[in-house]
Design an enzyme around this catalytic site. Structure first.
Site, short mmCIF file in Angstrom:
data_model
loop_
_atom_site.label_atom_id
_atom_site.label_comp_id
_atom_site.label_asym_id
_atom_site.label_seq_id
_atom_site.Cartn_x
_atom_site.Cartn_y
_atom_site.Cartn_z
CE LYS A 40 -9.16 -2.31 0.02
NZ LYS A 40 -10.05 -1.14 -0.18
CG HIS A 62 -5.04 -4.36 0.24
ND1 HIS A 62 -4.83 -3.24 0.99
CD2 HIS A 62 -5.29 -3.92 -1.03
CE1 HIS A 62 -4.94 -2.17 0.23
NE2 HIS A 62 -5.22 -2.54 -1.01
CG HIS A 65 -7.82 -1.38 -7.65
ND1 HIS A 65 -8.98 -1.54 -8.36
CD2 HIS A 65 -8.15 -0.60 -6.57
CE1 HIS A 65 -9.97 -0.90 -7.77
NE2 HIS A 65 -9.49 -0.33 -6.67
CG ASP A 66 -8.53 -2.06 -3.44
OD1 ASP A 66 -7.31 -2.03 -3.17
OD2 ASP A 66 -9.28 -1.07 -3.30
CG HIS A 124 -3.65 -0.09 -5.80
ND1 HIS A 124 -3.28 -1.39 -5.51
CD2 HIS A 124 -4.66 0.21 -4.95
CE1 HIS A 124 -4.04 -1.85 -4.54
NE2 HIS A 124 -4.90 -0.91 -4.18
CG HIS A 125 -2.61 1.37 -1.51
ND1 HIS A 125 -3.42 2.44 -1.18
CD2 HIS A 125 -3.42 0.30 -1.63
CE1 HIS A 125 -4.68 2.03 -1.10
NE2 HIS A 125 -4.70 0.74 -1.37
CG ASP A 142 -8.93 3.13 -6.15
OD1 ASP A 142 -10.15 2.89 -6.19
OD2 ASP A 142 -8.19 2.75 -5.22
#
Length: 359
Positions: free
Chosen positions: A222, A247, A218-219, A273-274, A302
């Site tokens: 970054k 990101h 998911h991240d 996811h954000h 998360d």
């Protein structure tokens, strides 16, 4: 591994009548079994490629003895029960671990079937009808045994490739987490929570397994955020926040638009996811069920794990504080139905965190 033995038995018509026929011919086959195996292994020894499957004469003798037991105990009796499945798994997995080429593995069955047919034809030459019954029964049980064992061999190969892909997936995901100072077991905990939540809402085992594999990425975007922003100890400026909010798009660039559904799911999770249930999230401002289900699940898991974990910039929240936060933001940041489902699996969530605690 889903061998579906009953479907094989049904398709090949291996039933009580087949077993009765096998009962008639089994004594003949057992009397000739050693000679048949000798003939098969003579062909194996004569071929330079297949001869390499055995380190020495002792290993070949052990293989021959195991084959004798397998044919006599299971195949000649048509006794395909749980003990048979366990034996088939051992055989298929052992041949895969030893690196036996699948062509030779299947070819050995062909050689054995030739020997079985030869014994029947030579010993029952005066009764064509009985020959046919015996050959038909032997062909069917041999085909089943070859099919099941080959399936185990193939599944072992697929499982090894899947495990390697999962490890590579986690390695890439950890790269993003490492740069964000989120070391430890956050990815493992978060992905297992996603799996548990998917099961709770009846998405099925296969879908749940896919989100467990996909969610750690998911991240990953970054990786593309400058250290001066990603590692800044204080509050970000509006300009820096804008950079940080790129990101998800960076992650979607890193994760290929590949036909595999699990890769597509990872890409959707990275992108969404954000996002927020009320439409106030980023990068696309999606609202409600416009946000893919996997993105909504990943968001809750998360956030919850981040809240109850120690970070360089904060102490760990208590479970009560984290639960209160999720409930207070249900219908705003989070899908309310998923928040309710998450509350139901809190005991499992606690167990996941206990198994994979940091430090």
């Amino acid at each position: 591994m889903h061998l579906r033995l009953n479907e094989w038995l049904d398709f090949l018509s291996i039933d009580a009548s087949t077993r009765a026929v096998l009962g008639e011919v089994a004594p003949l086959l057992e009397r000739n079994l050693d000679a048949m195996l000798e003939a098969v292994y003579a062909v194996i020894q004569a071929n330079p490629a297949t001869r390499k499957m055995f380190a020495n004469a002792d290993s070949m003798a052990r293989a021959k003895a195991a084959q004798r037991h397998h044919w006599q105990r299971f195949v000649f009796s048509g006794d395909f029960d749980d003990a048979y499945l366990a034996a088939a798994r051992r055989i298929g997995e052992a041949h895969y671990r030893l690196g036996v080429d699948l062509r030779f593995y299947m070819g050995t069955y062909t050689l054995m079937l030739d020997q079985l047919s030869k014994v029947i034809l030579e010993n029952i030459a005066d009764d064509p009808a009985r020959q046919h019954r015996y050959l038909s029964a032997i062909n069917r049980v041999t085909s089943l045994d070859m099919g099941i064992s080959t399936t185990v061999y193939y599944d072992s190969q697929v499982d090894a490739l899947r495990q390697m892909a999962n490890e590579l997936n986690f390695a890439l995901a950890r790269a993003g987490e490492f740069r964000d100072n989120e070391t430890g077991h956050h990815l493992v905990r978060m992905s297992q929570m996603c799996h548990a939540l998917a099961i709770e809402i009846d998405m099925g085992a296969q879908w749940a397994q896919m989100i467990q594999i996909a969610s750690p990425l998911h991240d990953v975007g970054k990786i593309g955020i400058p250290d001066s922003i990603l590692l800044k100890p204080g509050r970000l400026s509006p300009e820096e926040q804008d950079v940080m909010r790129t990101h998800p798009d960076i992650g979607a660039t890193i994760i290929p638009d590949y036909p595999s559904e699990v890769i597509r799911m990872a890409r959707r999770i990275s992108l969404t996811h954000h996002e927020r249930w009320d439409g106030g999230g980023y990068p696309a401002g999606l609202r409600g069920e416009e946000i893919p289900l996997e993105g909504r699940i990943a968001t809750i898991c998360d956030v919850y794990d981040a809240l109850v974990s120690v970070r360089p910039y904060k102490e760990a929240w208590t479970q009560a504080q984290a639960v209160e936060y999720l409930q207070a933001n249900s219908g705003e940041a989070f899908d309310p139905a998923l928040v309710e489902a998450f509350m139901r699996i809190l005991p499992e969530v606690d167990a996941i965190q206990a198994r994979h605690a940091d430090g």
